[in-house]
Design a protein around this motif. Sequence first.
Motif, PDB file in Angstrom:
ATOM      1  N   TYR A 135       0.870  -1.164   0.000  1.00 39.85           N
ATOM      2  CA  TYR A 135       0.000   0.000   0.000  1.00 39.85           C
ATOM      3  C   TYR A 135       0.911   1.220   0.000  1.00 39.85           C
ATOM      4  CZ  TYR A 135       0.603  -0.321   5.125  1.00 39.85           C
ATOM      5  OH  TYR A 135       1.100  -0.420   6.386  1.00 39.85           O
ATOM      6  N   ASP A 136       0.351   2.396   0.173  1.00 38.68           N
ATOM      7  CA  ASP A 136       1.108   3.597  -0.164  1.00 38.68           C
ATOM      8  C   ASP A 136       2.197   3.950   0.854  1.00 38.68           C
ATOM      9  OD1 ASP A 136      -1.738   5.266  -1.621  1.00 38.68           O
ATOM     10  OD2 ASP A 136      -0.403   3.755  -2.396  1.00 38.68           O
ATOM     11  N   ASN A 137       3.202   3.151   0.952  1.00 39.72           N
ATOM     12  CA  ASN A 137       4.396   3.480   1.721  1.00 39.72           C
ATOM     13  C   ASN A 137       5.528   2.588   1.240  1.00 39.72           C
ATOM     14  OD1 ASN A 137       5.174   1.255   3.903  1.00 39.72           O
ATOM     15  ND2 ASN A 137       2.974   1.225   3.600  1.00 39.72           N
ATOM     16  N   GLU A 138       6.722   2.807   1.768  1.00 42.73           N
ATOM     17  CA  GLU A 138       7.893   2.110   1.251  1.00 42.73           C
ATOM     18  C   GLU A 138       8.615   1.294   2.317  1.00 42.73           C
ATOM     19  OE1 GLU A 138      10.252   5.281  -0.181  1.00 42.73           O
ATOM     20  OE2 GLU A 138       8.980   5.729  -1.873  1.00 42.73           O
ATOM     21  N   ARG A 139       7.983   1.038   3.454  1.00 44.14           N
ATOM     22  CA  ARG A 139       8.745   0.479   4.574  1.00 44.14           C
ATOM     23  C   ARG A 139       9.397  -0.854   4.225  1.00 44.14           C
ATOM     24  NH1 ARG A 139       3.964  -1.075   8.739  1.00 44.14           N
ATOM     25  NH2 ARG A 139       3.113   0.739   7.744  1.00 44.14           N
ATOM     26  N   ASN A 140       8.689  -1.716   3.480  1.00 36.29           N
ATOM     27  CA  ASN A 140       9.262  -3.021   3.162  1.00 36.29           C
ATOM     28  C   ASN A 140      10.421  -2.925   2.175  1.00 36.29           C
ATOM     29  OD1 ASN A 140       7.332  -4.284   4.780  1.00 36.29           O
ATOM     30  ND2 ASN A 140       5.873  -4.422   3.117  1.00 36.29           N
ATOM     31  N   PHE A 141      10.420  -1.872   1.356  1.00 36.42           N
ATOM     32  CA  PHE A 141      11.452  -1.747   0.327  1.00 36.42           C
ATOM     33  C   PHE A 141      12.819  -1.423   0.917  1.00 36.42           C
ATOM     34  CE2 PHE A 141       7.771   0.072  -2.366  1.00 36.42           C
ATOM     35  CZ  PHE A 141       7.172  -1.168  -2.353  1.00 36.42           C
ATOM     36  N   LEU A 142      12.859  -1.065   2.198  1.00 35.17           N
ATOM     37  CA  LEU A 142      14.130  -0.728   2.838  1.00 35.17           C
ATOM     38  C   LEU A 142      15.130  -1.882   2.740  1.00 35.17           C
ATOM     39  CD1 LEU A 142      15.618   1.456   4.442  1.00 35.17           C
ATOM     40  CD2 LEU A 142      14.719   0.437   6.537  1.00 35.17           C
ATOM     41  N   LEU A 143      14.616  -3.095   2.693  1.00 35.06           N
ATOM     42  CA  LEU A 143      15.494  -4.269   2.593  1.00 35.06           C
ATOM     43  C   LEU A 143      16.210  -4.335   1.246  1.00 35.06           C
ATOM     44  CD1 LEU A 143      13.155  -6.928   4.225  1.00 35.06           C
ATOM     45  CD2 LEU A 143      15.153  -5.873   5.237  1.00 35.06           C
ATOM     46  N   LEU A 144      15.719  -3.610   0.256  1.00 32.04           N
ATOM     47  CA  LEU A 144      16.374  -3.605  -1.055  1.00 32.04           C
ATOM     48  C   LEU A 144      17.455  -2.535  -1.155  1.00 32.04           C
ATOM     49  CD1 LEU A 144      13.230  -3.944  -3.376  1.00 32.04           C
ATOM     50  CD2 LEU A 144      14.862  -5.740  -2.793  1.00 32.04           C
ATOM     51  N   PHE A 145      17.465  -1.578  -0.228  1.00 28.64           N
ATOM     52  CA  PHE A 145      18.373  -0.438  -0.343  1.00 28.64           C
ATOM     53  C   PHE A 145      19.858  -0.831  -0.321  1.00 28.64           C
ATOM     54  CE2 PHE A 145      15.263   3.081   1.186  1.00 28.64           C
ATOM     55  CZ  PHE A 145      14.434   2.752   0.132  1.00 28.64           C
ATOM     56  N   PRO A 146      20.291  -1.803   0.522  1.00 25.27           N
ATOM     57  CA  PRO A 146      21.720  -2.170   0.481  1.00 25.27           C
ATOM     58  C   PRO A 146      22.167  -2.639  -0.899  1.00 25.27           C
ATOM     59  CG  PRO A 146      20.695  -3.063   2.448  1.00 25.27           C
ATOM     60  CD  PRO A 146      19.585  -2.520   1.607  1.00 25.27           C
ATOM     61  N   PHE A 147      21.298  -3.355  -1.601  1.00 25.93           N
ATOM     62  CA  PHE A 147      21.650  -3.847  -2.938  1.00 25.93           C
ATOM     63  C   PHE A 147      21.688  -2.690  -3.938  1.00 25.93           C
ATOM     64  CE2 PHE A 147      19.562  -7.242  -0.624  1.00 25.93           C
ATOM     65  CZ  PHE A 147      20.464  -8.281  -0.772  1.00 25.93           C
ATOM     66  N   LEU A 148      20.730  -1.760  -3.814  1.00 24.67           N
ATOM     67  CA  LEU A 148      20.728  -0.604  -4.705  1.00 24.67           C
ATOM     68  C   LEU A 148      21.977   0.237  -4.490  1.00 24.67           C
ATOM     69  CD1 LEU A 148      16.980   0.488  -4.414  1.00 24.67           C
ATOM     70  CD2 LEU A 148      18.048  -0.908  -6.191  1.00 24.67           C
ATOM     71  N   ALA A 149      22.430   0.318  -3.233  1.00 28.05           N
ATOM     72  CA  ALA A 149      23.663   1.057  -2.948  1.00 28.05           C
ATOM     73  C   ALA A 149      24.868   0.384  -3.610  1.00 28.05           C
ATOM     74  CB  ALA A 149      23.876   1.150  -1.434  1.00 28.05           C
ATOM     75  N   ILE A 150      24.896  -0.942  -3.593  1.00 31.46           N
ATOM     76  CA  ILE A 150      25.989  -1.681  -4.233  1.00 31.46           C
ATOM     77  C   ILE A 150      25.972  -1.454  -5.738  1.00 31.46           C
ATOM     78  CG2 ILE A 150      26.886  -3.982  -4.754  1.00 31.46           C
ATOM     79  CD1 ILE A 150      25.932  -4.847  -1.975  1.00 31.46           C
ATOM     80  N   PHE A 151      24.786  -1.574  -6.342  1.00 37.89           N
ATOM     81  CA  PHE A 151      24.670  -1.366  -7.792  1.00 37.89           C
ATOM     82  C   PHE A 151      25.039   0.070  -8.172  1.00 37.89           C
ATOM     83  CE2 PHE A 151      21.093  -4.735  -7.632  1.00 37.89           C
ATOM     84  CZ  PHE A 151      22.043  -5.749  -7.605  1.00 37.89           C
TER      85      PHE A 151
END
Length: 316
Positions: A135-151
């Motif tokens: 739903y309209d928030n991003e809390r679960n996506f925080l787990l993807l941020f370390p990978f996005l930082a690496i990329f």
Amino acid sequence: KFYMKSKAKEKPNTIKPLFISLILTLGILFMLLFGNLAAFLYPFQASQFQSNIGGEKVQHFVLLFGDLVNASSLKASLLYVPMHLFTSFNALLVFLVLLGSIFFIKSRKEHSVMPFLLLVFLTLYLIFSFLIPKYDNERNFLLLFPFLAIFGGYGAKWIAEKIKLNYSKIVVIVLVAVLGFTTLYFAHPFYSSYFNTFVGGAKGVADNNIMTVTYWQPELVYTLDFVNSLPKNSSIDIMKQPAIYSWYQKVGKIRSDVIITQNDTKYFVLTNEQSYLIRISQKGQRNTALEWWIKKPYIYEIKDGNDVSLVRIYEV
């Protein structure tokens, strides 16, 4: 033979530290996101509980390109996560992540850890896209941020190597840092309503209903001075979350004589959460909410740095 043996010995020594770091990072993020150990044993159920889904079967809706769609629909599963990730970061960082992802995949055979990282990222991405309620928030996506930082770091590294300057790495780092701080400066203080230039910023999102502009309503704190300037014993209501003003009143941020009620209210507060405005209008609940936002004259307004209205207060 000696070279092959050395490579064979190198592989586990390279993966093991990364694997341990990754597990610790994801574990800490899980605790921050879900706040209980149940997330480790029942991650999907825990996330459903956080999303008010599960036993009560509450249906959440998300706004995508002007359409209000069920959060569990195929359209939301395919588009919601990438849209959030694509629009919520500074445009330069998005470019670096996309560039880094391409070269990361192309050079996956050069380093033993790359296939492992790609596999974990893809697994989490599919879980957040198709299994965990959205739903309209991003809390679960925080787990993807370390990978996005690496990329993104890999993309910055590739650019630095292509620039024919003695201090190319410093140039790239300074450029990213300056643009990052500039983004924060212009988004201040409404960070959760930030969208990048790919979608025309918050104004493009609001004008075209691409996504919901605000969800957590942190901008309500900037209405307190106006609320406290209202006549004595004034009554006021907030669409969806009157408890927010009740809490501010409890901690002394709103005058004690102000009446916070949903019945016979004198003043009415709307936030620019388009998905909610559209949904309640469709259901006939407060069916004037969306019409009010578009047409009714307001007496007070909070805007962000892009001249996008986030809160409006009306006299009933």
